[in-house]
Design an enzyme around this catalytic site. Sequence first.
Site, PDB file in Angstrom:
ATOM      1  N   LYS A   1       4.765 -15.375  -5.367  1.00 45.83           N
ATOM      2  CA  LYS A   1       4.024 -14.155  -4.591  1.00 45.83           C
ATOM      3  C   LYS A   1       4.808 -14.022  -3.268  1.00 45.83           C
ATOM      4  CE  LYS A   1       0.215 -11.436  -4.976  1.00 45.83           C
ATOM      5  NZ  LYS A   1      -0.115 -10.649  -6.105  1.00 45.83           N
TER       6      LYS A   1
HETATM    7  P1  NAD Z   1      -5.203  -1.359  -3.227  1.00 45.73           P
HETATM    8  O1  NAD Z   1      -4.724  -1.719  -1.626  1.00 45.73           O
HETATM    9  O2  NAD Z   1      -4.598  -0.124  -3.789  1.00 45.73           O
HETATM   10  O3  NAD Z   1      -6.858  -1.230  -3.091  1.00 45.73           O
HETATM   11  C1  NAD Z   1      -7.605  -2.056  -2.649  1.00 45.73           C
HETATM   12  C2  NAD Z   1      -9.109  -1.432  -2.542  1.00 45.73           C
HETATM   13  O4  NAD Z   1     -10.176  -2.354  -2.156  1.00 45.73           O
HETATM   14  C3  NAD Z   1      -9.432  -0.249  -1.441  1.00 45.73           C
HETATM   15  O5  NAD Z   1     -10.087   0.772  -2.111  1.00 45.73           O
HETATM   16  C4  NAD Z   1      -9.946  -0.999  -0.349  1.00 45.73           C
HETATM   17  O6  NAD Z   1     -10.513   0.232   0.427  1.00 45.73           O
HETATM   18  C5  NAD Z   1     -10.817  -1.807  -0.862  1.00 45.73           C
HETATM   19  N1  NAD Z   1     -11.077  -2.879   0.242  1.00 45.73           N
HETATM   20  C6  NAD Z   1     -10.578  -3.572   1.021  1.00 45.73           C
HETATM   21  N2  NAD Z   1     -11.229  -4.326   1.586  1.00 45.73           N
HETATM   22  C7  NAD Z   1     -12.609  -4.367   1.148  1.00 45.73           C
HETATM   23  C8  NAD Z   1     -13.671  -4.819   1.378  1.00 45.73           C
HETATM   24  N3  NAD Z   1     -13.798  -5.935   2.382  1.00 45.73           N
HETATM   25  N4  NAD Z   1     -14.891  -4.407   0.662  1.00 45.73           N
HETATM   26  C9  NAD Z   1     -14.663  -3.545  -0.167  1.00 45.73           C
HETATM   27  N5  NAD Z   1     -13.587  -2.908  -0.603  1.00 45.73           N
HETATM   28  C10 NAD Z   1     -12.509  -3.241   0.187  1.00 45.73           C
HETATM   29  O7  NAD Z   1      -4.954  -2.644  -3.986  1.00 45.73           O
HETATM   30  P2  NAD Z   1      -5.073  -2.843  -5.443  1.00 45.73           P
HETATM   31  O8  NAD Z   1      -3.522  -2.825  -5.936  1.00 45.73           O
HETATM   32  O9  NAD Z   1      -6.080  -1.726  -6.050  1.00 45.73           O
HETATM   33  O10 NAD Z   1      -5.579  -4.463  -5.497  1.00 45.73           O
HETATM   34  C11 NAD Z   1      -6.940  -4.849  -5.634  1.00 45.73           C
HETATM   35  C12 NAD Z   1      -6.950  -6.062  -6.096  1.00 45.73           C
HETATM   36  O11 NAD Z   1      -6.494  -6.280  -7.585  1.00 45.73           O
HETATM   37  C13 NAD Z   1      -6.325  -7.077  -5.393  1.00 45.73           C
HETATM   38  O12 NAD Z   1      -6.962  -8.411  -5.650  1.00 45.73           O
HETATM   39  C14 NAD Z   1      -4.962  -7.418  -6.354  1.00 45.73           C
HETATM   40  O13 NAD Z   1      -4.494  -8.616  -5.933  1.00 45.73           O
HETATM   41  C15 NAD Z   1      -5.179  -7.416  -7.833  1.00 45.73           C
HETATM   42  N6  NAD Z   1      -4.356  -6.677  -8.393  1.00 45.73           N
HETATM   43  C16 NAD Z   1      -3.863  -5.572  -8.506  1.00 45.73           C
HETATM   44  C17 NAD Z   1      -2.778  -5.318  -9.332  1.00 45.73           C
HETATM   45  C18 NAD Z   1      -1.920  -3.884  -9.406  1.00 45.73           C
HETATM   46  O14 NAD Z   1      -1.010  -3.669 -10.304  1.00 45.73           O
HETATM   47  N7  NAD Z   1      -2.231  -3.192  -8.128  1.00 45.73           N
HETATM   48  C19 NAD Z   1      -2.557  -6.221 -10.560  1.00 45.73           C
HETATM   49  C20 NAD Z   1      -3.093  -7.231 -10.793  1.00 45.73           C
HETATM   50  C21 NAD Z   1      -4.126  -7.609  -9.675  1.00 45.73           C
END
Ligand code: NAD
Length: 405
Positions: free
Chosen positions: A102
């Site tokens: 990471k």
């Molecule tokens: P992103 O930045 O696209 O979206 C994050 C979302 O969370 C946004 O809607 C944001 O407004 C919301 N958010 C942020 N802080 C918040 C809070 N305090 N309360 C409520 N909502 C809040 O990120 P993502 O890529 O969708 O990732 C989300 C999660 O999934 C993370 O934990 C990431 O590590 C995990 N993840 C992502 C992927 C991927 O392919 N993008 C894969 C595996 C895991």
Amino acid sequence: MSQRRLTGVDFEALRRHIDVPDSAVRLLSKTEKEIDFDLNLVRDDGSLIEADCHLVYANTVRGPAKGGIRFAPGVTLEETRDLAERMVYKTALAGVPFGGGKAAIAMDPHSLTRFEKVAVMKEFVHMIDLELRSGSYIPAPDLGTTPHDMAVIYGQTHVPESVTGKPPSLGGLPGRREATGWGVCHATCRAAEQFLHATPQELTVAVQGFGNVGSYTCRFLAEQGARLVAVSDVSGGVAAEGGLDIAALLDHVSGGAPLADFAADAISNDELLALDADVLIPAAIENVLRGDNAARVAARLVVEAANGPTTTEADAVLADRGIVVVPDILANSGGVVASYVEWRKAKSGSLTEARETYAVIQSRIDIAFDQMIARAGQHRVPLRTACQLIAVEELVRSMRDRVWI
Ligand code: NAD
């Protein structure tokens, strides 16, 4: 080595069920390599752009360190280690030939102009150039990074397989953007069938987070006929007992409007977590389900779309209350499975269509899901422990094969 200890997995608990040699526990309890550096750039007005950056290789016995770049204010080395460690078990459980890594850039990406963000990404590549060009660390998007950022990395390395999550126009994978949400949707449907004896059409679902993972999870679940009764993001949430119009909500936010301004009942993030829906999907950030609020969760099934949304204390409370938790290392593995398909495609030069990406994700999640159910039944353990048992056995086998132990 104490400063490099990983803490996520309770090996003593796993050893009640399987044989894990001391040497394997030692190797899986610490990171392999960590790189910390300051990223500094000066703006035309003389002000500085400064960020602490981290790159962590947690374990690479099964392949190169795979894991996204988190670009967010305050992201620490500890958090980067934790996320890298999750990748070790996620890739082993999914059966893809990657290890866990990471990277992090501790800065608010929204404080930068587009030009500045490109400059930061280029500087980031410059600082870890060898790791990227050698294929030792293969990044992907995470919180705060996008396919455009991956395109900037590719533009610097000129090596197609050095980064995944690129836009399809640059060798990225059709379906990669939707991949994690697609996998979360599939894992949710499997778990609902298994534990709630319900079809998607019979489900009410609340989703926290409407970014990449949350929005596609909502879209796919809505397409399956589930009723999305509440959705939130950092601006707050919206709810509708009869189900939100997800297509209209996607339209609304795509124009840049805050999600909380959508025409529906307002709901706070705290209220959403306690909402009386069949399924709760935390898809935003870590540690949202904690010892202090887990007793209020009303859903019967929690599907961890985000990484680490449930603390150890909350896990115990939810287990006591009979609430099933599908762990992140299974639920959100669609992203890394798609990354594997993209990496394979980049190495071979072959073409892949979105439906193939979806099919591979579905198949990997089905295999892991069936193994998880069998293990949970065999050892009478929660799903998280069952997934860890499978992953650790796989890692021990790889360590023996590589003569690491
Ligand atoms: P992103 O930045 O696209 O979206 C994050 C979302 O969370 C946004 O809607 C944001 O407004 C919301 N958010 C942020 N802080 C918040 C809070 N305090 N309360 C409520 N909502 C809040 O990120 P993502 O890529 O969708 O990732 C989300 C999660 O999934 C993370 O934990 C990431 O590590 C995990 N993840 C992502 C992927 C991927 O392919 N993008 C894969 C595996 C895991």
